[in-house]
Design a protein around this motif. Structure first.
Motif, mmCIF file in Angstrom:
data_model
loop_
_atom_site.group_PDB
_atom_site.id
_atom_site.type_symbol
_atom_site.label_atom_id
_atom_site.label_comp_id
_atom_site.label_asym_id
_atom_site.label_seq_id
_atom_site.Cartn_x
_atom_site.Cartn_y
_atom_site.Cartn_z
ATOM 1 N N ALA A 68 -5.327 -15.258 -1.282
ATOM 2 C CA ALA A 68 -4.744 -16.559 -0.947
ATOM 3 C C ALA A 68 -3.984 -16.499 0.365
ATOM 4 C CB ALA A 68 -3.821 -17.016 -2.082
ATOM 5 N N MET A 69 -3.257 -15.417 0.611
ATOM 6 C CA MET A 69 -2.528 -15.288 1.873
ATOM 7 C C MET A 69 -3.478 -15.072 3.047
ATOM 8 S SD MET A 69 1.025 -13.247 0.955
ATOM 9 C CE MET A 69 0.531 -12.257 -0.441
ATOM 10 N N ASN A 70 -4.533 -14.273 2.818
ATOM 11 C CA ASN A 70 -5.537 -14.097 3.869
ATOM 12 C C ASN A 70 -6.137 -15.441 4.288
ATOM 13 O OD1 ASN A 70 -6.982 -10.935 2.634
ATOM 14 N ND2 ASN A 70 -5.104 -11.358 3.786
ATOM 15 N N ASP A 71 -6.323 -16.329 3.325
ATOM 16 C CA ASP A 71 -6.876 -17.658 3.634
ATOM 17 C C ASP A 71 -5.937 -18.481 4.504
ATOM 18 O OD1 ASP A 71 -9.144 -17.071 2.200
ATOM 19 O OD2 ASP A 71 -8.507 -18.110 0.377
ATOM 20 N N GLN A 72 -4.656 -18.094 4.530
ATOM 21 C CA GLN A 72 -3.674 -18.755 5.398
ATOM 22 C C GLN A 72 -3.394 -17.913 6.657
ATOM 23 O OE1 GLN A 72 -2.146 -21.739 5.046
ATOM 24 N NE2 GLN A 72 -3.232 -22.223 3.148
ATOM 25 N N ASP A 73 -4.329 -16.990 6.970
ATOM 26 C CA ASP A 73 -4.199 -16.116 8.147
ATOM 27 C C ASP A 73 -2.971 -15.222 8.083
ATOM 28 O OD1 ASP A 73 -6.533 -17.065 9.406
ATOM 29 O OD2 ASP A 73 -5.450 -18.800 10.195
ATOM 30 N N VAL A 74 -2.642 -14.775 6.874
ATOM 31 C CA VAL A 74 -1.544 -13.836 6.663
ATOM 32 C C VAL A 74 -2.118 -12.550 6.083
ATOM 33 C CG1 VAL A 74 0.588 -13.343 5.406
ATOM 34 C CG2 VAL A 74 0.156 -15.656 6.288
ATOM 35 N N THR A 75 -1.852 -11.434 6.743
ATOM 36 C CA THR A 75 -2.239 -10.133 6.207
ATOM 37 C C THR A 75 -0.963 -9.407 5.812
ATOM 38 O OG1 THR A 75 -4.151 -10.043 7.687
ATOM 39 C CG2 THR A 75 -3.490 -7.986 6.616
ATOM 40 N N PRO A 76 -0.631 -9.371 4.515
ATOM 41 C CA PRO A 76 0.656 -8.827 4.086
ATOM 42 C C PRO A 76 0.669 -7.308 4.047
ATOM 43 C CG PRO A 76 -0.592 -9.509 2.178
ATOM 44 C CD PRO A 76 -1.426 -9.879 3.382
ATOM 45 N N MET A 77 1.876 -6.770 3.965
ATOM 46 C CA MET A 77 2.059 -5.339 3.769
ATOM 47 C C MET A 77 2.472 -5.105 2.320
ATOM 48 S SD MET A 77 4.854 -2.749 5.461
ATOM 49 C CE MET A 77 4.547 -3.416 7.073
ATOM 50 N N LEU A 78 1.821 -4.147 1.674
ATOM 51 C CA LEU A 78 2.100 -3.838 0.280
ATOM 52 C C LEU A 78 3.095 -2.683 0.205
ATOM 53 C CD1 LEU A 78 -1.546 -4.056 -1.124
ATOM 54 C CD2 LEU A 78 0.117 -5.892 -0.709
ATOM 55 N N LEU A 79 4.137 -2.862 -0.592
ATOM 56 C CA LEU A 79 5.206 -1.881 -0.684
ATOM 57 C C LEU A 79 5.294 -1.309 -2.085
ATOM 58 C CD1 LEU A 79 8.002 -3.917 1.152
ATOM 59 C CD2 LEU A 79 6.367 -2.321 2.179
ATOM 60 N N LYS A 80 5.912 -0.113 -2.186
ATOM 61 C CA LYS A 80 6.282 0.497 -3.465
ATOM 62 C C LYS A 80 5.108 0.487 -4.453
ATOM 63 C CE LYS A 80 10.434 -0.880 -4.806
ATOM 64 N NZ LYS A 80 11.535 -1.832 -5.033
ATOM 65 N N GLY A 81 5.306 -0.135 -5.627
ATOM 66 C CA GLY A 81 4.267 -0.090 -6.653
ATOM 67 C C GLY A 81 2.976 -0.758 -6.236
ATOM 68 N N ALA A 82 3.076 -1.840 -5.462
ATOM 69 C CA ALA A 82 1.871 -2.529 -5.012
ATOM 70 C C ALA A 82 1.013 -1.607 -4.151
ATOM 71 C CB ALA A 82 2.242 -3.789 -4.240
ATOM 72 N N ALA A 83 1.657 -0.811 -3.295
ATOM 73 C CA ALA A 83 0.921 0.145 -2.467
ATOM 74 C C ALA A 83 0.304 1.240 -3.326
ATOM 75 C CB ALA A 83 1.847 0.751 -1.415
ATOM 76 N N THR A 84 1.008 1.652 -4.372
ATOM 77 C CA THR A 84 0.492 2.689 -5.271
ATOM 78 C C THR A 84 -0.758 2.217 -5.989
ATOM 79 O OG1 THR A 84 2.723 3.569 -5.599
ATOM 80 C CG2 THR A 84 1.061 4.167 -7.229
ATOM 81 N N LEU A 85 -0.761 0.948 -6.408
ATOM 82 C CA LEU A 85 -1.930 0.404 -7.114
ATOM 83 C C LEU A 85 -3.189 0.476 -6.266
ATOM 84 C CD1 LEU A 85 -0.591 -2.809 -8.901
ATOM 85 C CD2 LEU A 85 -1.425 -0.716 -9.984
ATOM 86 N N ILE A 86 -3.042 0.239 -4.971
ATOM 87 C CA ILE A 86 -4.208 0.196 -4.087
ATOM 88 C C ILE A 86 -4.926 1.539 -4.047
ATOM 89 C CG2 ILE A 86 -4.880 0.068 -1.661
ATOM 90 C CD1 ILE A 86 -4.548 -2.619 -2.716
ATOM 91 N N GLY A 87 -4.162 2.618 -3.920
ATOM 92 C CA GLY A 87 -4.786 3.925 -3.715
ATOM 93 C C GLY A 87 -5.039 4.720 -4.969
ATOM 94 N N ALA A 88 -4.577 4.234 -6.126
ATOM 95 C CA ALA A 88 -4.683 5.023 -7.352
ATOM 96 C C ALA A 88 -6.087 4.955 -7.942
ATOM 97 C CB ALA A 88 -3.665 4.531 -8.378
ATOM 98 N N SER A 89 -6.544 6.090 -8.471
ATOM 99 C CA SER A 89 -7.807 6.111 -9.191
ATOM 100 C C SER A 89 -7.617 5.439 -10.546
ATOM 101 C CB SER A 89 -8.286 7.552 -9.393
ATOM 102 O OG SER A 89 -7.352 8.265 -10.202
ATOM 103 N N ASP A 90 -8.722 5.177 -11.241
ATOM 104 C CA ASP A 90 -8.623 4.531 -12.551
ATOM 105 C C ASP A 90 -7.747 5.345 -13.494
ATOM 106 O OD1 ASP A 90 -10.269 2.559 -11.618
ATOM 107 O OD2 ASP A 90 -12.097 3.324 -12.573
#
Length: 355
Positions: free
Chosen positions: A84-106
């Protein structure tokens, strides 16, 4: 209180993967729940299941599996929000737990228990990011005034398992040799399904987490330990490339931040066995701060008396806070009564994840 102290050491030994010896399980599990580290014990259970009580294994596996399901839902929620933010031309930065979710394996996704999704946007992206989130059903629970030093908005939807904490670069950058606008230079562009976001490098994530714990969350002044975040720092040190200790220390500004950073690194080495360079774990004030943290964990009644240890860094704090070119005066004066009252109240408050 002795049981509490023993539980802290025993819990850390379990999280390090050491064999269980003379463990009082009720106390240990209670402390794991308090520090939000129970799911992280899954590796210990898998390794030593034959040596552990059946009910302990069953409980930890159940908590872990429930957290896997919760974090899967958080990951879906995060993707939807970032799209939704990308659709508004916003590329956010993910911090703390949100950043962990991105790189974690199943398998690793369920190890970290998180309360919300921390997302950062630049000041000129704030309103577009809010519009994007409100368009997909989020409601604003809390919003700081625009002039606040630390600006954030807490948003939620009834169908989600966690809130979104939308923020922009705040006063924590005053503690490091960085301009808020430069933070994107220490980020990697990542894909999350159809979404695109930035994730700080392991070294940058470590720096931001330490500054958050020690100053924004008052850990340095109150003598708190956040074991869940120490685990995150340990995991960051084990990622590809790991934490660049020289780069980490190159960003600190002044004696206050140096003491705070080295206190956190000392705890990381002492409690979780991370190999920290000797120059970063040998100075007096950080060692005294770690002794204070461990003593307070063993004897909580000492928390208020130990507030006096803040005077060790009152000079550094006031020197750093002074913006005048003239030499600062009154560096050793007593803090205002309102400041002391606030800290005295905070030091006895029950805070999730802290010990």
């Amino acid at each position: 209180m002795d049981r509490h102290s023993a539980a802290l050491r025993k819990l850390c030994n379990c999280l390090r993967g050491l064999p269980p010896v003379d463990v009082e399980w009720t106390s240990l599990i209670g402390l794991a729940n308090q520090t939000l580290t129970t799911p992280a014990l899954i590796d210990f259970v898998d390794q030593f299941a034959s040596m552990l009580p059946v009910d302990v294994c069953t409980y930890i596996r159940e908590i872990y599996q429930r957290n896997v399901m919760r974090n899967d839902r958080l990951l879906d929620q995060l993707e939807e929000a970032v799209v939704a933010m990308n659709d508004q031309d916003v590329t956010p930065m993910l911090l703390k737990g949100a950043a962990t979710l991105i790189g974690a394996s199943d398998h690793r996704r369920g190890v970290r228990l998180m309360c919300d999704l921390d997302i950062m946007v630049m000041p000129d992206e704030t309103e577009r990011a809010l519009t994007a989130l409100c368009t997909i059903g989020y409601q604003i629970n809390e919003r700081t005034p625009p002039e606040s030093k630390r600006w954030y908005v807490e948003l939620s939807r009834s169908r989600d398992v966690g809130n979104i904490d939308l923020q922009r670069p705040g006063p924590e950058f005053a503690y490091v040799n960085r301009d808020p606008e430069d933070v994107l230079s220490d980020c990697l562009s990542v894909r999350l399904g159809r979404a695109r976001a930035y994730v700080p490098t392991p070294t940058c994530r470590a720096l931001m987490l330490i500054i958050h714990d020690q100053f924004q969350d008052l850990g340095y002044w109150l003598g708190d330990l956040d074991l869940r975040h120490l685990l995150e720092l340990r995991d960051l040190s084990c990622t590809a490339g790991g934490i660049d200790w020289n780069e980490l220390t190159s960003h600190i500004s002044g004696g206050l931040v140096r003491n705070a950073l080295e206190t956190q690194l000392l705890a990381l080495a002492e409690l979780l066995g991370v190999d920290i360079p000797r120059p970063l774990r040998s100075r007096l004030i950080p060692r005294l701060q770690l002794m204070r943290q461990l003593m307070q964990a063993r004897y909580p009644v000492t928390r208020k008396p130990f507030l006096a240890m803040t005077i060790l860094d009152l000079r550094n704090y006031r020197r750093q806070a002074t913006t005048s070119s003239a030499p600062p005066r009154g560096l050793w004066s007593v803090p205002r009564a309102s400041t002391l009252g606030y800290l005295a109240k905070a030091t006895t408050a029950i805070r999730a994840g802290k010990v």
